[in-house]
Motif scaffolding. Structure first.
Motif, PDB file in Angstrom:
ATOM      1  N   LYS A   1       0.850  -1.200   0.000  1.00  0.00           N
ATOM      2  CA  LYS A   1       0.000   0.000   0.000  1.00  0.00           C
ATOM      3  C   LYS A   1       0.878   1.240   0.000  1.00  0.00           C
ATOM      4  O   LYS A   1       1.847   1.337   0.736  1.00  0.00           O
ATOM      5  CB  LYS A   1      -0.898  -0.015   1.239  1.00  0.00           C
ATOM      6  N   SER A   2       0.533   2.204  -0.850  1.00  0.00           N
ATOM      7  CA  SER A   2       1.274   3.463  -0.919  1.00  0.00           C
ATOM      8  C   SER A   2       0.278   4.579  -1.196  1.00  0.00           C
ATOM      9  O   SER A   2      -0.127   4.805  -2.330  1.00  0.00           O
ATOM     10  CB  SER A   2       2.329   3.410  -2.030  1.00  0.00           C
ATOM     11  N   GLY A   3      -0.148   5.266  -0.132  1.00  0.00           N
ATOM     12  CA  GLY A   3      -1.183   6.282  -0.292  1.00  0.00           C
ATOM     13  C   GLY A   3      -2.485   5.645  -0.724  1.00  0.00           C
ATOM     14  O   GLY A   3      -2.966   4.695  -0.111  1.00  0.00           O
ATOM     15  N   LYS A   4      -3.058   6.156  -1.828  1.00  0.00           N
ATOM     16  CA  LYS A   4      -4.316   5.604  -2.323  1.00  0.00           C
ATOM     17  C   LYS A   4      -4.116   4.430  -3.271  1.00  0.00           C
ATOM     18  O   LYS A   4      -5.075   3.763  -3.644  1.00  0.00           O
ATOM     19  CB  LYS A   4      -5.114   6.706  -3.048  1.00  0.00           C
ATOM     20  N   SER A   5      -2.870   4.195  -3.674  1.00  0.00           N
ATOM     21  CA  SER A   5      -2.617   3.131  -4.641  1.00  0.00           C
ATOM     22  C   SER A   5      -1.789   2.014  -4.017  1.00  0.00           C
ATOM     23  O   SER A   5      -1.385   2.077  -2.852  1.00  0.00           O
ATOM     24  CB  SER A   5      -1.917   3.690  -5.879  1.00  0.00           C
ATOM     25  N   TYR A   6      -1.537   0.983  -4.816  1.00  0.00           N
ATOM     26  CA  TYR A   6      -0.703  -0.148  -4.407  1.00  0.00           C
ATOM     27  C   TYR A   6       0.478  -0.223  -5.370  1.00  0.00           C
ATOM     28  O   TYR A   6       0.339   0.025  -6.561  1.00  0.00           O
ATOM     29  CB  TYR A   6      -1.505  -1.447  -4.443  1.00  0.00           C
ATOM     30  N   MET A   7       1.644  -0.595  -4.841  1.00  0.00           N
ATOM     31  CA  MET A   7       2.853  -0.628  -5.649  1.00  0.00           C
ATOM     32  C   MET A   7       3.468  -2.025  -5.658  1.00  0.00           C
ATOM     33  O   MET A   7       3.303  -2.798  -4.713  1.00  0.00           O
ATOM     34  CB  MET A   7       3.900   0.363  -5.121  1.00  0.00           C
ATOM     35  N   ALA A   8       4.195  -2.321  -6.745  1.00  0.00           N
ATOM     36  CA  ALA A   8       4.918  -3.589  -6.864  1.00  0.00           C
ATOM     37  C   ALA A   8       5.983  -3.423  -7.938  1.00  0.00           C
ATOM     38  O   ALA A   8       5.990  -2.434  -8.679  1.00  0.00           O
ATOM     39  CB  ALA A   8       3.968  -4.722  -7.229  1.00  0.00           C
ATOM     40  N   CYS A   9       6.877  -4.392  -8.026  1.00  0.00           N
ATOM     41  CA  CYS A   9       7.807  -4.423  -9.152  1.00  0.00           C
ATOM     42  C   CYS A   9       7.026  -4.841 -10.392  1.00  0.00           C
ATOM     43  O   CYS A   9       6.206  -5.759 -10.330  1.00  0.00           O
ATOM     44  CB  CYS A   9       8.957  -5.401  -8.889  1.00  0.00           C
ATOM     45  N   CYS A  10       7.270  -4.176 -11.479  1.00  0.00           N
ATOM     46  CA  CYS A  10       6.488  -4.384 -12.696  1.00  0.00           C
ATOM     47  C   CYS A  10       6.663  -5.795 -13.248  1.00  0.00           C
ATOM     48  O   CYS A  10       7.792  -6.271 -13.387  1.00  0.00           O
ATOM     49  CB  CYS A  10       6.910  -3.364 -13.751  1.00  0.00           C
ATOM     50  N   PRO A  11       5.567  -6.481 -13.582  1.00  0.00           N
ATOM     51  CA  PRO A  11       5.663  -7.818 -14.176  1.00  0.00           C
ATOM     52  C   PRO A  11       6.025  -7.799 -15.653  1.00  0.00           C
ATOM     53  O   PRO A  11       6.245  -8.841 -16.252  1.00  0.00           O
ATOM     54  CB  PRO A  11       4.253  -8.388 -13.976  1.00  0.00           C
ATOM     55  N   PHE A  12       6.100  -6.588 -16.246  1.00  0.00           N
ATOM     56  CA  PHE A  12       6.333  -6.502 -17.681  1.00  0.00           C
ATOM     57  C   PHE A  12       7.740  -6.050 -18.048  1.00  0.00           C
ATOM     58  O   PHE A  12       8.086  -5.992 -19.216  1.00  0.00           O
ATOM     59  CB  PHE A  12       5.301  -5.565 -18.311  1.00  0.00           C
ATOM     60  N   HIS A  13       8.549  -5.690 -17.070  1.00  0.00           N
ATOM     61  CA  HIS A  13       9.965  -5.433 -17.331  1.00  0.00           C
ATOM     62  C   HIS A  13      10.736  -5.662 -16.037  1.00  0.00           C
ATOM     63  O   HIS A  13      10.171  -5.674 -14.942  1.00  0.00           O
ATOM     64  CB  HIS A  13      10.192  -4.024 -17.889  1.00  0.00           C
TER      65      HIS A  13
ATOM     66  N   GLU B   1      12.917  -4.903 -12.950  1.00  0.00           N
ATOM     67  CA  GLU B   1      13.265  -3.751 -12.121  1.00  0.00           C
ATOM     68  C   GLU B   1      13.412  -4.190 -10.674  1.00  0.00           C
ATOM     69  O   GLU B   1      12.848  -5.209 -10.253  1.00  0.00           O
ATOM     70  CB  GLU B   1      12.203  -2.655 -12.233  1.00  0.00           C
ATOM     71  N   LYS B   2      14.181  -3.427  -9.922  1.00  0.00           N
ATOM     72  CA  LYS B   2      14.391  -3.731  -8.513  1.00  0.00           C
ATOM     73  C   LYS B   2      13.617  -2.772  -7.607  1.00  0.00           C
ATOM     74  O   LYS B   2      13.278  -3.113  -6.485  1.00  0.00           O
ATOM     75  CB  LYS B   2      15.891  -3.653  -8.179  1.00  0.00           C
ATOM     76  N   THR B   3      13.376  -1.559  -8.098  1.00  0.00           N
ATOM     77  CA  THR B   3      12.612  -0.577  -7.337  1.00  0.00           C
ATOM     78  C   THR B   3      11.189  -0.515  -7.882  1.00  0.00           C
ATOM     79  O   THR B   3      11.000  -0.269  -9.073  1.00  0.00           O
ATOM     80  CB  THR B   3      13.260   0.822  -7.454  1.00  0.00           C
ATOM     81  N   PRO B   4      10.179  -0.758  -7.048  1.00  0.00           N
ATOM     82  CA  PRO B   4       8.796  -0.806  -7.529  1.00  0.00           C
ATOM     83  C   PRO B   4       8.353   0.491  -8.198  1.00  0.00           C
ATOM     84  O   PRO B   4       8.521   1.578  -7.648  1.00  0.00           O
ATOM     85  CB  PRO B   4       7.984  -1.050  -6.244  1.00  0.00           C
ATOM     86  N   SER B   5       7.821   0.361  -9.410  1.00  0.00           N
ATOM     87  CA  SER B   5       7.266   1.533 -10.102  1.00  0.00           C
ATOM     88  C   SER B   5       5.908   1.212 -10.718  1.00  0.00           C
ATOM     89  O   SER B   5       5.344   2.019 -11.445  1.00  0.00           O
ATOM     90  CB  SER B   5       8.239   2.016 -11.184  1.00  0.00           C
ATOM     91  N   PHE B   6       5.399   0.026 -10.410  1.00  0.00           N
ATOM     92  CA  PHE B   6       4.113  -0.441 -10.950  1.00  0.00           C
ATOM     93  C   PHE B   6       3.014  -0.082  -9.948  1.00  0.00           C
ATOM     94  O   PHE B   6       3.074  -0.493  -8.781  1.00  0.00           O
ATOM     95  CB  PHE B   6       4.173  -1.954 -11.165  1.00  0.00           C
ATOM     96  N   HIS B   7       2.037   0.721 -10.381  1.00  0.00           N
ATOM     97  CA  HIS B   7       0.974   1.194  -9.491  1.00  0.00           C
ATOM     98  C   HIS B   7      -0.382   0.632  -9.907  1.00  0.00           C
ATOM     99  O   HIS B   7      -0.666   0.507 -11.101  1.00  0.00           O
ATOM    100  CB  HIS B   7       0.895   2.718  -9.516  1.00  0.00           C
ATOM    101  N   ILE B   8      -1.200   0.339  -8.915  1.00  0.00           N
ATOM    102  CA  ILE B   8      -2.586  -0.086  -9.155  1.00  0.00           C
ATOM    103  C   ILE B   8      -3.506   0.849  -8.388  1.00  0.00           C
ATOM    104  O   ILE B   8      -3.329   1.060  -7.184  1.00  0.00           O
ATOM    105  CB  ILE B   8      -2.816  -1.542  -8.713  1.00  0.00           C
ATOM    106  N   ASP B   9      -4.476   1.406  -9.082  1.00  0.00           N
ATOM    107  CA  ASP B   9      -5.489   2.263  -8.476  1.00  0.00           C
ATOM    108  C   ASP B   9      -6.755   1.431  -8.317  1.00  0.00           C
ATOM    109  O   ASP B   9      -7.425   1.104  -9.296  1.00  0.00           O
ATOM    110  CB  ASP B   9      -5.755   3.484  -9.372  1.00  0.00           C
ATOM    111  N   ARG B  10      -7.058   1.087  -7.065  1.00  0.00           N
ATOM    112  CA  ARG B  10      -8.201   0.199  -6.815  1.00  0.00           C
ATOM    113  C   ARG B  10      -9.517   0.866  -7.198  1.00  0.00           C
ATOM    114  O   ARG B  10     -10.419   0.216  -7.742  1.00  0.00           O
ATOM    115  CB  ARG B  10      -8.208  -0.202  -5.340  1.00  0.00           C
TER     116      ARG B  10
END
Length: 606
Positions: free
Chosen positions: A30-42, A44-53
């Motif tokens: 959880k990061s503020g209003k969104s959720y973050m993770a490492c991108c499944p499409f490239h 990366e080591k630092t999460p930049s993939f966001h999901i807005d529920r």
């Protein structure tokens, strides 16, 4: 592409949870209003993939991948739009009524026809195999391979008769024509003649994770030398079709994905997989007659925590295993290697040692790094000083590719112990090579996407209409403001019509958002993005509009400033491209009056 009604689409998505779904593929935080993770499409080591529920959108600020809930399912599950909708509907226990789907586009109708032809063909091959006379050759082959009737039924195995048009005639009787049969990859055209693609072969249907037959593999049931001495291809697969991509699918994954096992076993051939399944080990899959691809590695890692590679133990199989290790690692996964000693392949191993023997071999599968180092070790005499040095040099090259410091430390200790060379020296060689190792940036970066967007947009435009990346960026920011306010959306569309945007994606967004605003409604980003399903580049461009994180002190002023910038840049491009003095004078005059118009745009009576 087929669409269901917006209301039903929303019901299906609301009955599911994009965060809950995505968490089965990646670790979300959880990061503020969104959720973050490492991108499944490239990578990366630092999460930049966001999901807005709330908006049911995803966006990667690293590589630019974006879309709605259904488009996320399409990419992660390898499904087309309709199947992704059905997947989510089934997941939520919602039935899609027959009249809930609008008319399909030409491509979807073609895909549906191929799926149906493949289904009919699979049944035709199975019925031929079971025919007392017609299927005798095929049954003899499967009997010699010790396959039972239950296994034949489980995999839908069949036999293509030794005929040039048996399947063609059968499909024609079902209402299909020769052009459609060829498009499905079930027939080929030769010298103005159309003949069956598969003849006198035992048949292996290739079924996707949704249970649809997407293609076939065929094998000559015996010697591949014809009576006239001509060598036939022992194995023959369906060609690429709108529903079949060899590099994006796996044989038997439709069965293995339902296994209770935590891992997947990767084999080389269809018969290896079938024999393993018949032995009661139901988590085996195989590539489709080609070397493993990045897409296949990522697909396997959706269903298996770790991949156990079980290839032939000859030189070719060893090289293929090493390549598979690299590709699985690049996809962010772990692998081990099953060593089948005393047999050339899993099929022969199980015949010799039974299911228990194979299960034991799987339990003893060696980690991929250990496997790679053991192959290097076998090349050198470690009792010889030169052999030790060469071994350490090559071993350090392997260790330099690893990112896990604990794993590196463990193998440095092991290498030092085996050679008698100090850990410090081995570590020194490792750090030397690690420092020289070239660091590759992700294949797809945000900059890559921007460059590709501009190139694609300009590719079909005359010089005077080509745009820069600053214009594309201004249009994106403008649309982002419009998405947040019905009032500003109507103001923007009054000054800059949807057709004035530099590309079809942004024109469509402006038009659709305007339709919502005119009805007094806020736009539904997830619904609007369905316009672009199936075109990943368009999905990325469109979804990025709704992931705007900028805040403006005066939004109205910013809106009109952006429109002014866009119009001014486009006029400059036309002036620079024109060679007609009269036209240039008109354009300069238009540019000069643009500032006057700008002062009028923000008035409430406009």
């Amino acid at each position: 592409m087929a669409f269901i009604s917006d209301d039903l689409y929303n019901d299906i998505c609301m009955a599911n949870d994009i965060v809950d779904y995505a968490s089965s593929f990646m670790s979300l935080k959880k990061s503020g209003k969104s959720y973050m993770a490492c991108c499944p499409f490239h990578n990366e080591k630092t999460p930049s993939f966001h999901i807005d529920r709330d908006k049911q959108l995803f966006h990667c600020f690293g590589c630019g991948a974006s879309g709605n809930f259904v488009q996320l399912v399409m990419r992660l599950e390898g499904l087309d739009y309709r199947d992704a909708i059905k997947f989510l509907a089934e997941r939520a226990g919602i039935t899609i009524p027959e009249n809930g789907v609008r008319e399909s586009t030409g491509l979807t109708r073609k895909k549906d026809a191929i799926y149906e032809m493949n289904k009919i063909a699979a049944r035709f091959f199975y019925d031929t195999l079971m025919d007392p006379e017609k299927g005798r050759v095929g049954r003899k082959y499967f009997s010699e391979r010790k396959l039972g009737r239950k296994t034949i039924i489980k995999f839908g195995l069949g036999y293509a008769p030794d005929s040039y048009d048996a399947l063609i005639k059968h499909l024609k009787s079902k209402g299909y024509n020769e052009r459609q049969i060829v498009e499905a990859g079930l027939a080929v055209s030769r010298r103005n003649n159309t003949v069956d693609k598969f003849r006198n072969r035992v048949m292996f249907p290739i079924i996707n994770v949704r249970g649809k037959v997407i293609g076939f593999g065929g094998r000559v049931p015996g010697s591949n030398t014809a009576a006239d001495g001509f060598k036939l291809a022992k194995y023959l697969n369906s060609p690429e079709t709108p529903v079949f991509d060899k590099g994006s699918n796996l044989f038997a994954l439709n069965l293995a994905k339902n296994s209770n096992a935590q891992d997947l076993i990767l084999c080389e051939g269809y018969m290896d997989v079938i024999t393993v399944h018949q032995a009661g080990i139901d988590n085996a899959v195989a590539t489709l007659g080609t070397a493993i691809t990045d897409q296949q590695a990522k697909l396997m890692l959706r269903y298996g925590r770790e991949i156990l590679i079980c290839y032939d133990m000859d030189e070719a199989g060893t090289k293929a295993a090493l390549r598979a290790i690299e590709i699985i690692a690049a996809a962010g996964g772990r692998s081990r290697v099953i060593r089948i000693k005393g047999a050339k392949d899993p099929d022969e191993f199980i015949t010799k040692y039974g299911a228990a023997g194979f299960k034991k071999a799987a339990e003893l599968a060696v980690p991929s790094t250990q496997f790679r180092l053991s192959l290097i070790k076998g090349k050198y005499d470690l009792n010889d000083t030169d052999g030790k040095i060469r071994f350490v040099d090559e071993a350090a090259q392997v260790l330099a590719t690893l990112d896990n410091p604990v794993e590196v430390d463990a193998y440095i200790k092991k290498t030092a112990s085996e050679t008698g060379i100090s850990e410090q020296a081995v570590f020194g060689k490792y750090t030397e090579l690690r420092g020289k190792r070239r660091r590759y940036s992700p294949v797809k970066t945000k900059e890559d996407y921007k460059r590709r967007e501009v190139t694609r947009i300009n590719s079909e435009k005359p010089p005077g209409e080509r745009v820069t990346d600053s214009v594309i960026e201004a249009e994106r920011r403008l649309l982002s403001i419009m998405a947040q306010s019905k009032r500003l959306c109507l103001k923007a569309n009054a000054v800059m019509k949807p057709e004035e945007y530099s590309n079809k994606v942004y024109s469509t967004l402006a038009k659709r958002m305007g339709e919502y605003a005119e009805r007094g409604e806020q736009p539904e980003p997830s619904v609007i993005l369905n316009e672009f399903s199936g075109d990943h580049d368009a999905e990325n461009m469109a979804a990025a509009v709704f992931f705007n994180t900028e805040v403006y002190s005066d939004t109205d002023k910013t809106l009109f400033d952006l429109i002014y910038t866009i119009k001014q840049n486009k006029l400059d491009a036309r002036i620079n491209a024109s060679e007609d003095p009269g036209e240039i004078a008109e354009l300069i005059n238009e540019k000069n009056t643009l500032g006057e118009k700008r002062s009028e745009w923000g008035r409430e009576d406009k």
